[in-house]
Structure formats: structure tokens, C-alpha cells
Design a protein around this motif. Structure first.
Motif, PDB file in Angstrom:
ATOM      1  N   ASP A  53      16.787  12.311  25.541  1.00  0.00           N
ATOM      2  CA  ASP A  53      17.030  11.054  24.798  1.00  0.00           C
ATOM      3  C   ASP A  53      17.344  11.404  23.310  1.00  0.00           C
ATOM      4  O   ASP A  53      17.325  10.646  22.452  1.00  0.00           O
ATOM      5  CB  ASP A  53      16.178   9.905  24.887  1.00  0.00           C
ATOM      6  CG  ASP A  53      14.683  10.223  24.922  1.00  0.00           C
ATOM      7  OD1 ASP A  53      14.424  11.340  24.267  1.00  0.00           O
ATOM      8  OD2 ASP A  53      13.871   9.482  24.616  1.00  0.00           O
TER       9      ASP A  53
ATOM     10  N   GLU B 267      22.017  14.952  24.124  1.00  0.00           N
ATOM     11  CA  GLU B 267      22.850  14.059  24.806  1.00  0.00           C
ATOM     12  C   GLU B 267      23.897  14.440  24.436  1.00  0.00           C
ATOM     13  O   GLU B 267      24.776  14.552  25.487  1.00  0.00           O
ATOM     14  CB  GLU B 267      22.386  12.577  24.501  1.00  0.00           C
ATOM     15  CG  GLU B 267      23.403  11.540  24.983  1.00  0.00           C
ATOM     16  CD  GLU B 267      23.307  10.473  24.425  1.00  0.00           C
ATOM     17  OE1 GLU B 267      23.404   9.139  25.040  1.00  0.00           O
ATOM     18  OE2 GLU B 267      23.292  10.303  23.406  1.00  0.00           O
TER      19      GLU B 267
ATOM     20  N   ASN C 270      13.834  11.507  30.209  1.00  0.00           N
ATOM     21  CA  ASN C 270      14.422  10.485  29.718  1.00  0.00           C
ATOM     22  C   ASN C 270      16.026  10.346  29.385  1.00  0.00           C
ATOM     23  O   ASN C 270      16.605  10.197  28.307  1.00  0.00           O
ATOM     24  CB  ASN C 270      13.731   9.956  28.076  1.00  0.00           C
ATOM     25  CG  ASN C 270      12.362   9.536  28.480  1.00  0.00           C
ATOM     26  OD1 ASN C 270      11.823   9.061  29.404  1.00  0.00           O
ATOM     27  ND2 ASN C 270      11.719   9.980  27.281  1.00  0.00           N
TER      28      ASN C 270
ATOM     29  N   THR D 279      19.690   9.283  28.821  1.00  0.00           N
ATOM     30  CA  THR D 279      20.102   8.166  28.468  1.00  0.00           C
ATOM     31  C   THR D 279      20.941   7.434  29.482  1.00  0.00           C
ATOM     32  O   THR D 279      21.445   7.955  30.359  1.00  0.00           O
ATOM     33  CB  THR D 279      20.970   8.175  26.874  1.00  0.00           C
ATOM     34  OG1 THR D 279      21.980   9.237  27.481  1.00  0.00           O
ATOM     35  CG2 THR D 279      20.146   8.961  26.045  1.00  0.00           C
ATOM     36  N   ARG D 280      21.557   6.103  29.109  1.00  0.00           N
ATOM     37  CA  ARG D 280      22.253   5.517  30.038  1.00  0.00           C
ATOM     38  C   ARG D 280      23.623   6.066  30.082  1.00  0.00           C
ATOM     39  O   ARG D 280      24.096   5.888  31.064  1.00  0.00           O
ATOM     40  CB  ARG D 280      22.632   4.041  29.642  1.00  0.00           C
ATOM     41  CG  ARG D 280      21.369   2.974  29.611  1.00  0.00           C
ATOM     42  CD  ARG D 280      21.709   1.676  29.224  1.00  0.00           C
ATOM     43  NE  ARG D 280      20.365   0.680  29.256  1.00  0.00           N
ATOM     44  CZ  ARG D 280      20.422  -0.412  28.843  1.00  0.00           C
ATOM     45  NH1 ARG D 280      21.624  -1.097  28.239  1.00  0.00           N
ATOM     46  NH2 ARG D 280      19.244  -1.148  28.951  1.00  0.00           N
ATOM     47  N   ALA D 281      23.973   6.633  29.173  1.00  0.00           N
ATOM     48  CA  ALA D 281      25.436   7.398  29.317  1.00  0.00           C
ATOM     49  C   ALA D 281      25.196   8.389  30.179  1.00  0.00           C
ATOM     50  O   ALA D 281      26.450   8.769  30.819  1.00  0.00           O
ATOM     51  CB  ALA D 281      25.859   7.683  27.849  1.00  0.00           C
TER      52      ALA D 281
ATOM     53  N   MET E 119      23.183   8.810  32.711  1.00  0.00           N
ATOM     54  CA  MET E 119      22.797   8.403  34.019  1.00  0.00           C
ATOM     55  C   MET E 119      24.154   7.861  34.693  1.00  0.00           C
ATOM     56  O   MET E 119      24.024   7.814  35.788  1.00  0.00           O
ATOM     57  CB  MET E 119      21.514   7.244  34.075  1.00  0.00           C
ATOM     58  CG  MET E 119      20.302   7.969  33.824  1.00  0.00           C
ATOM     59  SD  MET E 119      19.835   9.419  34.741  1.00  0.00           S
ATOM     60  CE  MET E 119      20.049   8.743  36.428  1.00  0.00           C
ATOM     61  N   ALA E 120      25.062   7.422  33.939  1.00  0.00           N
ATOM     62  CA  ALA E 120      26.101   6.594  34.329  1.00  0.00           C
ATOM     63  C   ALA E 120      27.161   7.904  34.842  1.00  0.00           C
ATOM     64  O   ALA E 120      27.858   7.412  35.721  1.00  0.00           O
ATOM     65  CB  ALA E 120      26.904   6.062  33.013  1.00  0.00           C
TER      66      ALA E 120
END
Length: 406
Positions: free
Chosen positions: A234, A239, A268, A270-272, A274-275
Motif C-alpha cells: 500500500d 503499488e 496490504n 491495494t484494490r487496484a 487485487m483487481a
């Protein structure tokens, strides 16, 4: 023996991320010089605080609970950088003053610029501030990239002022590499009045030893090649680098190496990130108990950082594990290794980096040779004991300077 006050923005346990690794070894080096009283921020990790209690003569762990919007509001009202208000605690400030008076503290060592705000103006002993790197330059780079330009631009300006104030307040300001020291001096209005010293990052080569690491079976038993990127995921530069590999580099690389897989390993994500987990050639692992099996199983470790400050622990760890590292010039800063001998440096351009990686994979003997040379390099140049050896003399010389001035 004289008491030392050590201030850090995180509990220096466990040493499992870049800033904690450096502060952890700094604390242990100080503990060899005398009793160390530690003031820091924590996030409720009881095992970390127990480990701290075993080293510190006394301690105060302030809870890191201030919401970022509140820190931002305080920063606007006070005219200070968010980096300072986010790490401001009246209770910690009171503990610092009381500890100096009660324990006979004779020297203060500060880890990271956020904690310089706790050094009392009237403290007469030596003060050493480990800035690590020039944080204000990092925020300038964020602003220049168009990310929250006003916010990051403000943070950069105010942090630059604070970095200069700290240099003037301290008997010595430590930077993590000569490049960072040159950058820091170039931003000072009166550079000749600040004592700038360089203490680089080290590596625990007995821990990061390929002889004791078993390659992770998910990588070792699957078709490859496998490329690994490690770090706190994160953290924006990490990232950004991982997403650049996935979006820009990997399609070009897989055109040459169709089964190439990129593994993102670290806490951790990020959403980006994990997507894109599970996309062709992409695996996002998140937190793992031990990064060594992933590094050991990697055909190469990638460090394609686009924004980097200081010395990258992830690079030193991979080198200690005798893995070939492919990295950008920014990620190579502060480590005096040689391109083509200890690692491979490539610009952050997909075609150029993919070509160097593909050539490496095509020549396993060269990969092994570079990996072996990398471990030999860190053994000779980046042991923590050697890196921190000047610390005691630095604190002593600061004290001598004050006594002669008096």
C-alpha cells in the motif's frame, strides 16, 4: 553510561519492512552504547511491543489512531505538513520531556523527520537525526506526476522547510546514500551550516541466505519463468511499480516468454492490485510469513521503481539471496553495484526492460554468475555492523563539539 533517547515513527519490531528494518538495527546499535529510552508510535501489535520492552531501558508507545482527515485539518490550521500532524501526540511530547529530566538523557537520536518535532529546543546534549532520505523530493515527484498536485505540492514545500530546520537543529543529519546527501545539501539555503553524514542500509545476510531458504513450491513446481516483486504494497511507489509491470511490461515480456509469471509479495495490496490478481501471468500474494521462499524460487527479482528514495531493502535482500535483480536506475540509487556484474539496470521502458530480462533467462549461467556476485557484494559492503559502526563516534563527536563550544 549515558542515556540515549531514541524517537521513531513506528515500533522498530518486527524488522519486516524498509523503515522498521533500519530503525530496528539502529536501536540495537544504540543499545550497545548505553541504556536507550524509546518513544515511538504503535498500532496495537503486542508482540512487537514486548520485543521492544526487551531492548529498551524505558519506552512510551503512542497509539497510531489519528484519522488522516483529522491530521489534514490540523495541518491546514497549523500551517504544518500533514506528515508532522499525523505523528503528533501531546502525551508523547510530555513523556519525552519527563524522560530527559528523570533519566539523565545525554543524547537524542531521531529516526525519520516526522519525529524531529519532539526534540526540546532547550536540550543541550548532542542530537542526531536520521532523515533517511529527502521526503520532500518524493512529494514533489508525486505532485509533478499530477497526483493530488496541490496537496502534494504543499506537503513538499512545508517538508522542505522542516528538513532544513532539522538539519540546523541537529549536530548531525544522516542520509541513507551519498546521492540523497547531495540532494539534501542542494535544497538547503545555507548548506555549509549543516553537518550532513551518510550511513547506508545494511542487510542481515545470515538470514537472507540462499543456503537455508527452501524455494516456495507454488513457484518451484510450476512452469515459468517466475519474477518476484516484494514490499509494502500500500506504499504508493511499490503499488505504482507493480502496476507498471502488470500493465506495461508483462504483455511485452510474455510475448517473448509466454509462461512468464509475475508475483507480487507483500502486505496490504491495494484494490487496484487485487483487481488484477489472477490475470494472465499475475499472482498477488499479499502478506506472507516469510519472503525468502519466494525470492529463492524466483528466476529474477524485479525492482522497477519509478519513484524511489534512498536505498531499497528489497534489492539488498534479493542480492543477499543470490538472485539476479533487474531494476530501474532510480531503484539502484545508493548501492554501488555494477550493471552487468551484480545486477541488470534497465530504463522503465517495456521493450528495453523485457529485452534484458529475456536475455537473462536465456543464459542461466549468466544469471547464476550475477546472483553469486550480488551476494558477495552485499557481504562485503552492506553488513549492518559495518554500516552502523560510525554511529557511536558520531554521537561522541557531537557531544565533544558541544562541550568545546561551551
Amino acid at each position: 553510561m549515558p542515556g540515549i533517547l531514541f524517537l521513531a515513527h513506528r515500533v522498530p519490531f518486527p524488522p519486516d519492512r524498509g523503515d522498521r528494518i533500519r530503525s530496528h538495527h539502529l536501536l540495537r546499535a544504540l543499545a550497545k552504547l548505553g541504556p536507550v529510552h524509546v518513544g515511538c508510535f504503535g498500532e496495537g501489535d503486542e508482540s512487537a511491543e514486548r520485543a521492544l520492552a526487551a531492548v529498551a531501558a524505558s519506552r512510551h508507545v503512542a497509539p497510531r489512531t489519528k484519522p488522516l482527515p483529522l491530521a489534514g485539518a490540523e495541518a491546514v490550521l497549523s500551517g504544518k505538513p500533514v506528515s508532522l500532524t499525523a505523528f503528533h501526540s501531546a502525551r508523547l511530547a510530555r513523556w519525552v520531556r519527563e524522560t530527559i529530566a528523570r533519566e539523565g538523557v545525554e543524547a537524542i537520536v531521531v529516526f525519520s523527520g516526522q519525529m524531529g518535532q519532539y526534540v526540546p529546543d532547550d536540550f543541550a546534549g548532542p542530537v542526531v537525526i536520521d532523515l533517511c532520505d529527502v521526503d520532500s523530493a518524493k512529494f514533489e515527484a508525486y505532485a509533478a506526476a499530477g497526483e493530488r498536485a496541490w496537496l502534494y505540492g504543499r506537503e513538499a514545500r512545508l517538508l522542505a522547510t522542516e528538513e532544513e530546520r532539522l538539519g540546523q537543529r541537529a549536530d548531525a543529519a544522516i542520509l541513507i546514500s551519498e546521492a540523497e546527501a547531495v540532494l539534501y545539501r542542494s535544497r538547503l539555503s545555507a548548506p555549509g551550516t549543516v553537518n550532513v553524514q551518510v550511513i547506508g542500509n545494511g542487510i542481515d545476510a545470515a538470514f537472507f541466505d540462499p543456503a537455508i531458504a527452501t524455494p516456495h513450491p507454488a513457484l518451484a513446481e510450476a512452469a515459468g519463468p517466475h519474477f518476484v516483486f516484494t514490499g509494502q504494497m500500500d506504499y504508493r511507489p511499490n503499488e505504482q511499480a507493480a502496476l507498471w509491470v502488470i500493465e506495461a511490461l508483462l504483455p511485452v515480456l510474455r510475448a517473448r516468454l509466454p509462461q512468464a509469471t509475475f508475483h507480487v509479495v507483500g502486505r496490504n495490496p491495494t484494490r487496484a492490485l487485487m483487481a488484477v490478481d489472477g490475470a494472465p501471468g499475475v499472482r498477488v500474494w499479499g502478506a506472507v510469513p516469510d519472503v525468502r521462499p519466494f525470492i529463492a524460487a524466483a528466476d529474477a527479482v524485479l525492482a522497477p521503481l519509478l519513484i524511489a528514495r534512498g536505498v531499497q531493502n528489497k534489492v539488498l535482500e534479493a542480492m543477499a539471496m543470490a538472485r539476479p535483480v533487474v531494476l530501474t536506475p532510480d531503484a539502484a540509487t545508493g548501492i554501488a553495484a555494477v550493471d552487468g556484474e551484480h545486477w541488470l539496470v534497465a530504463p522503465p521502458e517495456p521493450e528495453a526492460m523485457a529485452a534484458r530480462i529475456a536475455d537473462l533467462i536465456a543464459d542461466p549461467d549468466a544469471a547464476r554468475r550475477i546472483g553469486a556476485a550480488a551476494r558477495d557484494f552485499v557481504l562485503r559492503h552492506h553488513g549492518w555492523e559495518a554500516m552502523l559502526a560510525p554511529l557511536g563516534a558520531l554521537i561522541g563527536s557531537c557531544g565533544e563539539g558541544r562541550r568545546h563550544a561551551a
